[in-house]
Design an enzyme around this catalytic site. Structure first.
Site, PDB file in Angstrom:
ATOM      1  N   ASP A 218     -33.818   2.949  25.978  1.00 30.74           N
ATOM      2  CA  ASP A 218     -32.708   3.134  26.923  1.00 30.74           C
ATOM      3  C   ASP A 218     -32.677   4.580  27.413  1.00 30.74           C
ATOM      4  OD1 ASP A 218     -30.651   2.408  28.510  1.00 30.74           O
ATOM      5  OD2 ASP A 218     -29.173   2.153  26.915  1.00 30.74           O
TER       6      ASP A 218
ATOM      7  N   HIS B  86     -22.882  -0.867  24.852  1.00 34.35           N
ATOM      8  CA  HIS B  86     -22.479  -0.422  26.177  1.00 34.35           C
ATOM      9  C   HIS B  86     -21.131  -1.034  26.567  1.00 34.35           C
ATOM     10  CE1 HIS B  86     -26.973   0.373  27.307  1.00 34.35           C
ATOM     11  NE2 HIS B  86     -26.471   1.284  26.477  1.00 34.35           N
TER      12      HIS B  86
ATOM     13  N   GLU C 299     -14.570   1.217  29.891  1.00 33.64           N
ATOM     14  CA  GLU C 299     -13.256   1.229  29.240  1.00 33.64           C
ATOM     15  C   GLU C 299     -12.250   2.040  30.039  1.00 33.64           C
ATOM     16  OE1 GLU C 299     -12.682   1.279  24.789  1.00 33.64           O
ATOM     17  OE2 GLU C 299     -12.177   3.376  25.222  1.00 33.64           O
TER      18      GLU C 299
ATOM     19  N   HIS D 278     -20.269   3.589  29.662  1.00 37.39           N
ATOM     20  CA  HIS D 278     -21.391   3.848  28.754  1.00 37.39           C
ATOM     21  C   HIS D 278     -22.496   2.839  29.072  1.00 37.39           C
ATOM     22  CE1 HIS D 278     -23.070   3.598  24.366  1.00 37.39           C
ATOM     23  NE2 HIS D 278     -23.855   4.306  25.154  1.00 37.39           N
TER      24      HIS D 278
ATOM     25  N   ASN E  91     -29.757  10.099  25.686  1.00 40.73           N
ATOM     26  CA  ASN E  91     -31.069   9.570  25.275  1.00 40.73           C
ATOM     27  C   ASN E  91     -32.119  10.089  26.247  1.00 40.73           C
ATOM     28  OD1 ASN E  91     -29.900   7.973  23.257  1.00 40.73           O
ATOM     29  ND2 ASN E  91     -31.165   6.211  23.750  1.00 40.73           N
TER      30      ASN E  91
ATOM     31  N   SER F 230     -10.918   7.999  21.799  1.00 39.32           N
ATOM     32  CA  SER F 230     -12.049   8.816  22.225  1.00 39.32           C
ATOM     33  C   SER F 230     -11.537  10.243  22.385  1.00 39.32           C
ATOM     34  CB  SER F 230     -12.625   8.309  23.554  1.00 39.32           C
ATOM     35  OG  SER F 230     -13.151   7.009  23.415  1.00 39.32           O
TER      36      SER F 230
ATOM     37  N   HIS G  15     -22.661  11.395  19.577  1.00 36.00           N
ATOM     38  CA  HIS G  15     -22.467  10.666  20.843  1.00 36.00           C
ATOM     39  C   HIS G  15     -21.468   9.522  20.691  1.00 36.00           C
ATOM     40  CE1 HIS G  15     -24.894   7.509  19.127  1.00 36.00           C
ATOM     41  NE2 HIS G  15     -25.124   6.900  20.265  1.00 36.00           N
ATOM     42  N   GLY G  16     -20.861   9.407  19.510  1.00 36.95           N
ATOM     43  CA  GLY G  16     -19.871   8.367  19.301  1.00 36.95           C
ATOM     44  C   GLY G  16     -19.402   8.368  17.856  1.00 36.95           C
TER      45      GLY G  16
ATOM     46  N   GLY H 265     -20.334   6.208  15.439  1.00 39.42           N
ATOM     47  CA  GLY H 265     -21.409   5.903  14.499  1.00 39.42           C
ATOM     48  C   GLY H 265     -21.153   4.617  13.734  1.00 39.42           C
TER      49      GLY H 265
END
Length: 388
Positions: free
Chosen positions: A74, A141, A144, A172, A244, A281, A303-304, A306
């Site tokens: 990706d 993905h 939101e 995302h 990425n 977030s 990046h998030g 996890g």
């Protein structure tokens, strides 16, 4: 730096407190990857979790070689945050949800001119995957709609032009089938071997890689525009960040290549660290004024939230506690649209770490300052027709 920086080996760092749970396999993968030829340094983020051979939530710095398999399929996957004209006070979530019934279909002829013009402006020549432009895909993905819940830095919010009375839209997604085709071509010809940076194969891969990054950026733009169109709102992109990809970078005096596999750059300004569809977030500003910390983290952030649990095992863990209908609403009162039963459980908030823990580790490591906390209002995954 508090206790949120661990030195696993001489060239492997982990940005996580010892209280933050990280699967042992992920650390094993991190250490194993550090042994690849040409690998100078590796940094794991607090959202680190195992991937298919390589850990996700990490950055890798190489010299004289790149590893396309580290970037994965990706290419260009990332996050874009859009300010919308839709007022939070006017939101009716049930009515809003009904407006996304056709949101996964290929864009129709009304979008063709926009697609052609934007592709030209971004230097995208490939047309093999145009039918996927403007679509989210599967996995983690999402699109939101969010509300700004708490503000810690008003001036930063104003700098980005964000209005807490209006909804934000976080998208995302990535390069969809285009990135997948590039990785498959590389694996077919080179297996998981790296590419020497003066080789024809390197230049060929990087040309395709860079186009896939631009394609992913355009994809997020078109996703946002069609979601805004569906609710008859306007908006603009406040930030767009890839997590990425591989880019040239000079670190600690060494000219090399920085691979990010699920790692947000800390050298490009404000970023959003997303929660898990039922979690907050966070909009943050990176601290990049200390070279030691920047080098230790390889100019990267989480990046998030996890993953805690592997995909495929979440239904077994949650099915006896939650009916399918229970997962369409979250503890924060938000709505989730997900017509795929397996994905609904795989992407349930319970399958992820608390985002607050990930943020706390990076604050403690003095890598970020929090600007605002964003609360989910409606998360769109799929109506049931998505593909990965």
């Amino acid at each position: 730096m508090g206790n949120s920086v661990q030195n696993i080996t001489e060239n492997v760092s982990l940005i996580a407190s010892k209280e933050t749970w990280i699967e042992g396999l992920a650390i094993q993968q991190l250490t194993k990857t550090s042994e690849l030829t040409g690998m100078c340094r590796v940094a794991g983020m607090p959202d680190l979790h195992p991937g298919r051979g390589y850990p996700i939530g990490a950055a890798f710095f190489t010299q004289n070689k790149i590893y396309p398999a580290l970037v994965g399929n990706d290419i260009g996957c990332g996050m874009s945050l859009w300010q919308t004209s839709s007022k939070v006070s006017k939101v009716n979530v049930s009515k809003m949800a009904k407006k996304f019934e056709q949101i996964e279909q290929p864009l129709d002829a009304n979008w063709f001119d926009t697609i052609a013009n934007r592709k030209c402006e971004k230097g995208i020549q490939s047309d093999l995957f145009d039918q996927a432009l403007g679509t989210i895909g599967g996995g983690n993905h999402f699109a939101e709609f969010q509300a700004i819940d708490e503000v810690y830095n008003e001036s930063a919010l104003e700098e980005l032009g964000l209005n807490k009375k209006h909804l934000q839209l976080l998208v995302h997604s990535g390069s969809r089938g285009l990135g997948q085709s590039i990785l498959v071509d590389h694996i077919t010809r080179c297996n998981h071997d790296g590419l020497e940076t003066n080789s024809d194969e390197f230049f060929s891969y990087m040309a395709k890689h860079d186009e896939a990054v631009r394609w992913a950026e355009l994809n997020r733009e078109l996703i946002a525009l069609r979601f805004l169109d569906a609710i008859r709102a306007k908006g603009y992109c406040a930030l767009d960040i890839n997590h990425n990809l591989v880019t040239s970078k000079k670190i600690d005096g060494i000219e090399g290549w920085l691979h990010r596999k699920g790692a947000t750059p800390s050298d490009q300004g404000y970023v959003v660290i997303p929660g898990s569809r039922g979690d907050y977030s966070y909009l943050v500003t990176p601290r990049i004024n200390n070279d030691d910390k920047a080098i230790m983290s390889l100019f990267s952030l989480a990046h998030g939230a996890g993953r805690k649990w592997k995909r495929g095992e979440c239904h077994g863990r949650l099915g006896h506690k939650y009916k399918r209908e229970d997962l369409y609403r979250t503890e924060l009162g938000s709505r989730v649209i997900c017509g795929n039963k397996e994905l609904l459980y795989d992407e349930a908030p319970q399958a992820y770490k608390k985002c607050e823990t990930v943020i706390s580790d990076m604050v403690d490591a003095e890598l970020i300052d929090v600007v605002a906390k964003l609360r989910p209002v409606l998360t769109f995954k799929t109506n049931g027709t998505c593909s990965s």
